[in-house]
Scaffold this motif. Structure first.
Motif, PDB file in Angstrom:
ATOM      1  N   TYR A   1       6.122   8.711  -4.372  1.00  0.00           N
ATOM      2  CA  TYR A   1       7.397   8.166  -3.168  1.00  0.00           C
ATOM      3  C   TYR A   1       8.623   7.384  -3.778  1.00  0.00           C
ATOM      4  CZ  TYR A   1       8.874   6.389   0.701  1.00  0.00           C
ATOM      5  OH  TYR A   1      10.024   6.184   1.918  1.00  0.00           O
ATOM      6  N   CYS A   2       8.691   6.509  -4.798  1.00  0.00           N
ATOM      7  CA  CYS A   2       9.652   6.072  -5.091  1.00  0.00           C
ATOM      8  C   CYS A   2      10.746   6.418  -6.745  1.00  0.00           C
ATOM      9  CB  CYS A   2       9.276   4.602  -6.080  1.00  0.00           C
ATOM     10  SG  CYS A   2       7.626   3.220  -5.057  1.00  0.00           S
ATOM     11  N   ARG A   3       9.843   7.456  -7.177  1.00  0.00           N
ATOM     12  CA  ARG A   3      11.302   7.863  -8.196  1.00  0.00           C
ATOM     13  C   ARG A   3      11.402   9.215  -6.635  1.00  0.00           C
ATOM     14  NH1 ARG A   3       7.428  11.726  -9.881  1.00  0.00           N
ATOM     15  NH2 ARG A   3       8.382  13.272  -8.409  1.00  0.00           N
ATOM     16  N   ASP A   4      11.378  10.068  -5.577  1.00  0.00           N
ATOM     17  CA  ASP A   4      11.884  10.264  -4.946  1.00  0.00           C
ATOM     18  C   ASP A   4      12.946   9.478  -4.267  1.00  0.00           C
ATOM     19  OD1 ASP A   4      10.615  12.893  -6.389  1.00  0.00           O
ATOM     20  OD2 ASP A   4       8.679  12.981  -4.533  1.00  0.00           O
ATOM     21  N   ASN A   5      12.749   8.374  -3.811  1.00  0.00           N
ATOM     22  CA  ASN A   5      13.387   7.558  -2.975  1.00  0.00           C
ATOM     23  C   ASN A   5      14.003   6.294  -3.815  1.00  0.00           C
ATOM     24  OD1 ASN A   5      12.853   8.226   0.052  1.00  0.00           O
ATOM     25  ND2 ASN A   5      10.941   8.146  -1.141  1.00  0.00           N
ATOM     26  N   ARG A   6      14.898   6.369  -4.676  1.00  0.00           N
ATOM     27  CA  ARG A   6      15.229   5.739  -5.652  1.00  0.00           C
ATOM     28  C   ARG A   6      15.159   4.374  -5.483  1.00  0.00           C
ATOM     29  NH1 ARG A   6      18.975   8.449  -2.921  1.00  0.00           N
ATOM     30  NH2 ARG A   6      19.753   6.029  -2.666  1.00  0.00           N
ATOM     31  N   ILE A   7      13.716   4.146  -5.588  1.00  0.00           N
ATOM     32  CA  ILE A   7      13.196   2.793  -5.456  1.00  0.00           C
ATOM     33  C   ILE A   7      12.370   2.361  -7.570  1.00  0.00           C
ATOM     34  CG2 ILE A   7      11.249   1.279  -4.261  1.00  0.00           C
ATOM     35  CD1 ILE A   7      11.455   3.200  -1.939  1.00  0.00           C
ATOM     36  N   GLY A   8      13.222   1.319  -7.276  1.00  0.00           N
ATOM     37  CA  GLY A   8      12.110   0.447  -8.271  1.00  0.00           C
ATOM     38  C   GLY A   8      11.548  -0.755  -8.668  1.00  0.00           C
ATOM     39  N   THR A   9      11.454  -0.926  -7.746  1.00  0.00           N
ATOM     40  CA  THR A   9      10.217  -2.134  -7.874  1.00  0.00           C
ATOM     41  C   THR A   9       9.368  -1.953  -6.777  1.00  0.00           C
ATOM     42  OG1 THR A   9      11.701  -3.749  -8.312  1.00  0.00           O
ATOM     43  CG2 THR A   9       9.809  -4.778  -7.264  1.00  0.00           C
ATOM     44  N   VAL A  10       8.097  -2.267  -6.412  1.00  0.00           N
ATOM     45  CA  VAL A  10       7.198  -2.238  -5.691  1.00  0.00           C
ATOM     46  C   VAL A  10       6.120  -3.650  -5.710  1.00  0.00           C
ATOM     47  CG1 VAL A  10       4.507  -1.931  -5.008  1.00  0.00           C
ATOM     48  CG2 VAL A  10       5.953   0.211  -5.981  1.00  0.00           C
ATOM     49  N   VAL A  11       6.228  -4.051  -4.003  1.00  0.00           N
ATOM     50  CA  VAL A  11       5.746  -5.481  -4.070  1.00  0.00           C
ATOM     51  C   VAL A  11       4.303  -5.249  -3.188  1.00  0.00           C
ATOM     52  CG1 VAL A  11       6.532  -7.859  -3.097  1.00  0.00           C
ATOM     53  CG2 VAL A  11       8.212  -5.809  -3.973  1.00  0.00           C
ATOM     54  N   LYS A  12       4.075  -6.116  -4.044  1.00  0.00           N
ATOM     55  CA  LYS A  12       2.552  -5.866  -3.730  1.00  0.00           C
ATOM     56  C   LYS A  12       2.059  -7.794  -2.990  1.00  0.00           C
ATOM     57  CE  LYS A  12      -0.066  -3.515  -3.621  1.00  0.00           C
ATOM     58  NZ  LYS A  12      -1.254  -2.041  -2.474  1.00  0.00           N
ATOM     59  N   GLY A  13       1.057  -8.287  -2.099  1.00  0.00           N
ATOM     60  CA  GLY A  13       0.518  -9.447  -2.142  1.00  0.00           C
ATOM     61  C   GLY A  13      -1.108  -9.652  -2.977  1.00  0.00           C
ATOM     62  N   ILE A  14      -0.754 -10.049  -3.365  1.00  0.00           N
ATOM     63  CA  ILE A  14      -2.004 -11.265  -4.267  1.00  0.00           C
ATOM     64  C   ILE A  14      -2.818 -12.682  -3.420  1.00  0.00           C
ATOM     65  CG2 ILE A  14      -3.073 -12.188  -6.617  1.00  0.00           C
ATOM     66  CD1 ILE A  14      -1.941  -8.992  -6.441  1.00  0.00           C
ATOM     67  N   ARG A  15      -3.972 -12.096  -2.797  1.00  0.00           N
ATOM     68  CA  ARG A  15      -4.915 -12.809  -2.426  1.00  0.00           C
ATOM     69  C   ARG A  15      -5.803 -13.750  -3.233  1.00  0.00           C
ATOM     70  NH1 ARG A  15      -8.173  -8.723   2.140  1.00  0.00           N
ATOM     71  NH2 ARG A  15      -8.021  -8.135   0.191  1.00  0.00           N
ATOM     72  N   GLY A  16      -5.966 -13.172  -4.314  1.00  0.00           N
ATOM     73  CA  GLY A  16      -6.477 -14.160  -5.174  1.00  0.00           C
ATOM     74  C   GLY A  16      -6.929 -13.438  -6.896  1.00  0.00           C
ATOM     75  N   ALA A  17      -7.961 -13.549  -6.904  1.00  0.00           N
ATOM     76  CA  ALA A  17      -7.995 -12.613  -8.816  1.00  0.00           C
ATOM     77  C   ALA A  17      -8.729 -11.366  -8.563  1.00  0.00           C
ATOM     78  CB  ALA A  17      -9.583 -13.894  -9.359  1.00  0.00           C
ATOM     79  N   VAL A  18      -9.793 -10.929  -7.633  1.00  0.00           N
ATOM     80  CA  VAL A  18      -9.712  -9.760  -7.366  1.00  0.00           C
ATOM     81  C   VAL A  18      -8.605  -8.892  -6.874  1.00  0.00           C
ATOM     82  CG1 VAL A  18     -11.619  -8.188  -5.905  1.00  0.00           C
ATOM     83  CG2 VAL A  18     -12.795 -10.657  -6.249  1.00  0.00           C
ATOM     84  N   ASP A  19      -7.798  -8.909  -5.721  1.00  0.00           N
ATOM     85  CA  ASP A  19      -6.557  -8.841  -6.039  1.00  0.00           C
ATOM     86  C   ASP A  19      -6.527  -8.048  -7.489  1.00  0.00           C
ATOM     87  OD1 ASP A  19      -7.207  -8.234  -3.171  1.00  0.00           O
ATOM     88  OD2 ASP A  19      -5.429  -9.621  -2.714  1.00  0.00           O
ATOM     89  N   LEU A  20      -5.772  -9.649  -7.954  1.00  0.00           N
ATOM     90  CA  LEU A  20      -5.652  -9.436  -9.506  1.00  0.00           C
ATOM     91  C   LEU A  20      -5.355  -8.261 -10.165  1.00  0.00           C
ATOM     92  CD1 LEU A  20      -2.411 -10.547 -10.612  1.00  0.00           C
ATOM     93  CD2 LEU A  20      -3.826 -12.395 -11.023  1.00  0.00           C
ATOM     94  N   ASP A  21      -6.483  -8.399 -10.419  1.00  0.00           N
ATOM     95  CA  ASP A  21      -7.267  -7.710 -11.398  1.00  0.00           C
ATOM     96  C   ASP A  21      -6.881  -6.351 -11.036  1.00  0.00           C
ATOM     97  OD1 ASP A  21      -8.674  -6.550 -13.843  1.00  0.00           O
ATOM     98  OD2 ASP A  21     -10.739  -5.932 -12.463  1.00  0.00           O
ATOM     99  N   TYR A  22      -7.085  -5.444  -9.590  1.00  0.00           N
ATOM    100  CA  TYR A  22      -7.050  -4.305  -9.938  1.00  0.00           C
ATOM    101  C   TYR A  22      -5.703  -4.147  -9.317  1.00  0.00           C
ATOM    102  CZ  TYR A  22      -6.704  -0.607  -6.308  1.00  0.00           C
ATOM    103  OH  TYR A  22      -6.963   1.330  -5.616  1.00  0.00           O
ATOM    104  N   GLU A  23      -4.512  -4.514  -8.822  1.00  0.00           N
ATOM    105  CA  GLU A  23      -3.389  -4.447  -8.434  1.00  0.00           C
ATOM    106  C   GLU A  23      -2.531  -4.743 -10.178  1.00  0.00           C
ATOM    107  OE1 GLU A  23      -2.200  -3.240  -5.997  1.00  0.00           O
ATOM    108  OE2 GLU A  23      -3.527  -3.614  -4.828  1.00  0.00           O
ATOM    109  N   ALA A  24      -2.828  -5.623 -10.925  1.00  0.00           N
ATOM    110  CA  ALA A  24      -2.936  -5.432 -12.181  1.00  0.00           C
ATOM    111  C   ALA A  24      -2.604  -4.202 -12.988  1.00  0.00           C
ATOM    112  CB  ALA A  24      -2.987  -6.382 -13.082  1.00  0.00           C
TER     113      ALA A  24
END
Length: 160
Positions: A76-99
């Motif tokens: 989606y990002c490539r097709d729409n010329r988007i270079g950054t995804v922004v993710k909210g991180i609530r804690g360590a579990v989110d960070l591990d998965y999202e990283a």
């Protein structure tokens, strides 16, 4: 023009989600809020309903669009010329998965990921917990907008 995407399931959208999107809109010129479908998460709202809820909640925020999408965020990002995804991180579990996701996205297409830490009052709030509280008849109004609370109650009301 700086463009970003905020992907998620948003089922239902919480005040924590809206906070991350608002903060993203303050950094980027244009934000695509991407409502995805995860077959592994039992949903309350259909993706099209989540788009409506987000459009209503974000109507006054300039430069923000809400889109339903299926497939990979990197595509989606490539097709729409988007270079950054922004993710909210609530804690360590989110960070591990999202990283892990961020690293794979970067390896696949060069897509960058920016993590925004949740504001403390939203760090424990998740859509799945809000759904559970609502389904069990508890008070969840403090975690969503009044319109989303009303639509959630309507969705959970017994059919007549």
């Amino acid at each position: 023009m700086r463009r970003a995407a905020c992907p998620g399931s948003y089922d239902p959208p919480t005040l924590g989600h809206l906070d991350v999107i608002t903060r993203t809109a303050a950094i980027f010129d244009h934000v695509h809020v991407l409502v995805g479908f995860n077959p592994n998460k039992p949903g309350l709202f259909e993706p099209s309903e989540r788009v409506e809820l987000l459009e209503e909640a974000l109507a006054d925020l300039p430069g923000v669009e809400v889109h339903q999408f299926a497939g990979l965020t990197v595509d989606y990002c490539r097709d729409n010329r988007i270079g950054t995804v922004v993710k909210g991180i609530r804690g360590a579990v989110d960070l591990d998965y999202e990283a892990q996701m961020a690293q794979l996205n970067r390896m696949m297409t060069g897509l960058e990921t920016l993590f925004l830490p949740a504001e403390p009052q939203w760090a424990a709030v998740s859509s799945s917990l809000v759904r559970d509280i609502a389904r069990l008849g508890g008070s969840f109004d403090q975690f969503v907008t009044p319109q989303i609370a009303a639509r959630t109650r309507q969705k959970l009301a017994p059919s007549s």
